[in-house]
Motif scaffolding. Sequence first.
Motif, PDB file in Angstrom:
ATOM      1  N   VAL A   6     -10.193  32.888 -77.074  1.00 40.43           N
ATOM      2  CA  VAL A   6      -9.583  34.256 -77.434  1.00 40.43           C
ATOM      3  C   VAL A   6      -9.816  34.348 -78.934  1.00 40.43           C
ATOM      4  CG1 VAL A   6      -8.216  35.997 -77.210  1.00 40.43           C
ATOM      5  CG2 VAL A   6      -8.581  34.662 -75.476  1.00 40.43           C
ATOM      6  N   LYS A  61     -11.581  35.459 -66.321  1.00 39.94           N
ATOM      7  CA  LYS A  61     -11.600  36.227 -67.693  1.00 39.94           C
ATOM      8  C   LYS A  61     -10.699  37.551 -67.413  1.00 39.94           C
ATOM      9  CE  LYS A  61     -15.172  36.585 -70.185  1.00 39.94           C
ATOM     10  NZ  LYS A  61     -16.707  37.226 -70.855  1.00 39.94           N
ATOM     11  N   GLU A  65      -7.837  38.624 -70.025  1.00 36.01           N
ATOM     12  CA  GLU A  65      -7.725  40.117 -70.579  1.00 36.01           C
ATOM     13  C   GLU A  65      -6.463  40.766 -70.375  1.00 36.01           C
ATOM     14  OE1 GLU A  65     -10.379  44.067 -70.626  1.00 36.01           O
ATOM     15  OE2 GLU A  65     -11.141  42.503 -69.738  1.00 36.01           O
ATOM     16  N   ASP A  69      -3.528  41.703 -73.103  1.00 33.11           N
ATOM     17  CA  ASP A  69      -3.224  43.051 -73.540  1.00 33.11           C
ATOM     18  C   ASP A  69      -1.928  43.479 -73.628  1.00 33.11           C
ATOM     19  OD1 ASP A  69      -6.038  43.822 -73.162  1.00 33.11           O
ATOM     20  OD2 ASP A  69      -5.615  44.717 -71.153  1.00 33.11           O
ATOM     21  N   ILE A  84     -13.177  37.318 -75.640  1.00 32.70           N
ATOM     22  CA  ILE A  84     -12.681  36.544 -74.741  1.00 32.70           C
ATOM     23  C   ILE A  84     -13.861  35.857 -74.122  1.00 32.70           C
ATOM     24  CG2 ILE A  84     -11.431  36.274 -72.571  1.00 32.70           C
ATOM     25  CD1 ILE A  84      -9.682  38.609 -73.345  1.00 32.70           C
TER      26      ILE A  84
END
Length: 102
Positions: A6, A61, A65, A69, A84
């Motif tokens: 990331v 993935k 994410e 977040d 990412i």
Amino acid sequence: MGTFAVTYAYSAASSAGRDEHRPRHVEFLQEQFDDGRLVKSGPFGPDEDPGALLIIEAASKADVEALMDQDPFYRNGLVEQRSIRQWNVVFDTNAGAGTARN
């Protein structure tokens, strides 16, 4: 389980906001590290554009994410750009000396 890289890019204008939210950001990252999701992380060097690299272990993935977040830096709009990418680790010192894993 997969490994994901990331990357965060920050704008210079977000410096004050990052200073304000850094304690909560670090606390969030510490929780991920303690739970084994965050493998390594840190900001880029002083001669680089502002940003950071985080290595995350997760099932997908989409999971990365959803997790990222929740980062206070991201939630407060301090991350100008986030990437990412799944990372297929071939050489890893944690896998043993001279051991390559595919």
